[in-house]
Design an enzyme around this catalytic site. Structure first.
Site, mmCIF file in Angstrom:
data_model
loop_
_atom_site.group_PDB
_atom_site.id
_atom_site.type_symbol
_atom_site.label_atom_id
_atom_site.label_comp_id
_atom_site.label_asym_id
_atom_site.label_seq_id
_atom_site.Cartn_x
_atom_site.Cartn_y
_atom_site.Cartn_z
ATOM 1 N N GLY A 88 65.237 70.163 70.596
ATOM 2 C CA GLY A 88 64.041 69.853 71.335
ATOM 3 C C GLY A 88 62.512 70.081 70.945
ATOM 4 N N ALA A 89 62.799 69.979 69.739
ATOM 5 C CA ALA A 89 61.610 69.292 68.660
ATOM 6 C C ALA A 89 60.577 68.359 68.341
ATOM 7 C CB ALA A 89 62.246 69.245 67.118
ATOM 8 N N ASP A 146 71.891 64.993 73.009
ATOM 9 C CA ASP A 146 72.535 66.202 74.099
ATOM 10 C C ASP A 146 73.083 66.831 73.330
ATOM 11 O OD1 ASP A 146 73.523 67.068 76.187
ATOM 12 O OD2 ASP A 146 74.037 65.924 77.005
ATOM 13 N N VAL A 147 72.300 68.323 73.188
ATOM 14 C CA VAL A 147 72.880 69.607 72.900
ATOM 15 C C VAL A 147 74.183 70.070 73.259
ATOM 16 C CG1 VAL A 147 70.477 70.523 71.583
ATOM 17 C CG2 VAL A 147 70.739 71.322 73.955
ATOM 18 N N SER A 203 62.708 83.990 76.639
ATOM 19 C CA SER A 203 61.681 83.710 77.392
ATOM 20 C C SER A 203 61.368 85.583 78.008
ATOM 21 C CB SER A 203 62.153 82.502 78.425
ATOM 22 O OG SER A 203 60.654 82.890 79.601
ATOM 23 N N TYR A 257 67.500 80.083 84.802
ATOM 24 C CA TYR A 257 66.191 80.233 83.679
ATOM 25 C C TYR A 257 66.299 81.649 83.488
ATOM 26 C CZ TYR A 257 62.535 79.217 80.391
ATOM 27 O OH TYR A 257 62.044 78.841 79.242
ATOM 28 N N LYS A 289 68.002 82.475 79.639
ATOM 29 C CA LYS A 289 66.970 83.029 78.967
ATOM 30 C C LYS A 289 67.622 84.721 78.696
ATOM 31 C CE LYS A 289 64.329 79.946 77.463
ATOM 32 N NZ LYS A 289 64.662 79.398 76.118
#
Length: 251
Positions: A11-12, A61-62, A140, A152, A156
Site C-alpha cells: 500500500g506504498a 493484490d495482497v 490502528s 476495520y 486492526k
C-alpha cells in the site's frame, strides 16, 4: 551481494505507505513499493531515486495468493532477498453494523488480515534464510473500537494478535514482529472520510486535534519514524509490541 537490506512496503503508492517507503529508502534500504497497480507506485519510486535511493514499483493484490508469491519472488530477483516487510495495505468500508454488507466485511478482512498473512508467509523464508528479519504491521487506534468500523476495528485488532504470534514463532530466526497503531493521520483516506461526512478537511482536522494531547493531527512521517525504529538493526530485542503513535496515551 551488497549489505543493503531490501524492504517491501505494501500500500506504498500514497499516504502512510509512501511515507514509510521514502523513510526506509532514506535509511539506506532498497525498497519495493508495492500497491494494487505498479503504475501507482512509480511517482514514489521516482522520488526515492531522485533522493539517491533505490526502489522498484510492483503491482499486486495482497489478498491474491499467487500474486503475492510472484511479487515477493520479483523483489528477491530485482532488489535482493526481502528481510524487512511492512504490511500497510488497507481499505475502509465504514458503516454501522446494521447497514454493513458481507462484502464490506470481507473486503476489509481480505486486505488487512489475509493480505498481511500472505505477504508475511511469502517473505519469511527469505528472512529465515538470512537469519534476520523485521516485520512491521500497521494496526490502528480503531483496534480499541470505533463507531462505524466493526470490520476495520476487528481487522486492526486481529493484526495485533497476528503480530504477537509471529514474534513467538519467528524470534529464534533473528526475526522480530511489531505493530504500529496510528491515531489520526492526514492522508487521502482521512480526507475522504471528512468528505463523506460533508466537513471541510481543515475543519475536520481542527476538531480532531482538540482531542489529541499534543494538539495536532499526525502526518505520514510520524508513522514512518516509528516503523524506521522497529525495522532498524538496533531494535532486535524489541518484538511482539504494539506502539500507539497517536499523540497521546492509548492502550
Amino acid at each position: 551481494m551488497s549489505n543493503t537490506r531490501t524492504a517491501i512496503v505494501t500500500g506504498a503508492a500514497r499516504g502512510i505507505g509512501a511515507g514509510v517507503a521514502r523513510r526506509l529508502a532514506a535509511d539506506g534500504m532498497a525498497v519495493a513499493v508495492l500497491d494494487l497497480n505498479a503504475d501507482a507506485g512509480k511517482p514514489v519510486v521516482a522520488e526515492i531515486e531522485a533522493a539517491g535511493g533505490k526502489a522498484i514499483a510492483i503491482g499486486a493484490d495482497v489478498a491474491d495468493e499467487a500474486a503475492v508469491e510472484a511479487a515477493v519472488a520479483q523483489v528477491a530477483e530485482e532488489l535482493g532477498a526481502p528481510t524487512v516487510l511492512v504490511n500497510n495495505a488497507g481499505v475502509l468500508r465504514d458503516n454501522l453494523l446494521f447497514k454493513m454488507s458481507v462484502d464490506d466485511w470481507d473486503t476489509v478482512m481480505n486486505v488487512h488480515l489475509r493480505g498481511s498473512f500472505l505477504m508475511t508467509r511469502a517473505a519469511q523464508k527469505h528472512m529465515t534464510a538470512a537469519g534476520f528479519g523485521r516485520i512491521v504491521n500497521l494496526s490502528s487506534t480503531s483496534a480499541l473500537g470505533n463507531r462505524g468500523q466493526a470490520n476495520y476495528s476487528a481487522a486492526k485488532a486481529g493484526l495485533q494478535g497476528f503480530t504477537k504470534t509471529l514474534a513467538l514463532e519467528l524470534g529464534k530466526f533473528g526475526i522480530t514482529a511489531n505493530a504500529v497503531a496510528p491515531g489520526f493521520i492526514e492522508t487521502e483516506m482521512t480526507a475522504a472520510t471528512a468528505a463523506r461526512i460533508g466537513i471541510p478537511f481543515e475543519d475536520f482536522k481542527a476538531g480532531v486535534a482538540k482531542e489529541i494531547p499534543v494538539a495536532r493531527t499526525g502526518v505520514p512521517a510520524d508513522i514512518a519514524h516509528a516503523v524506521s525504529f522497529f525495522a532498524s538493526e538496533g531494535a532486535g530485542f524489541v518484538s511482539g509490541q504494539v506502539l500507539y503513535v497517536a499523540g497521546g496515551p492509548k492502550a
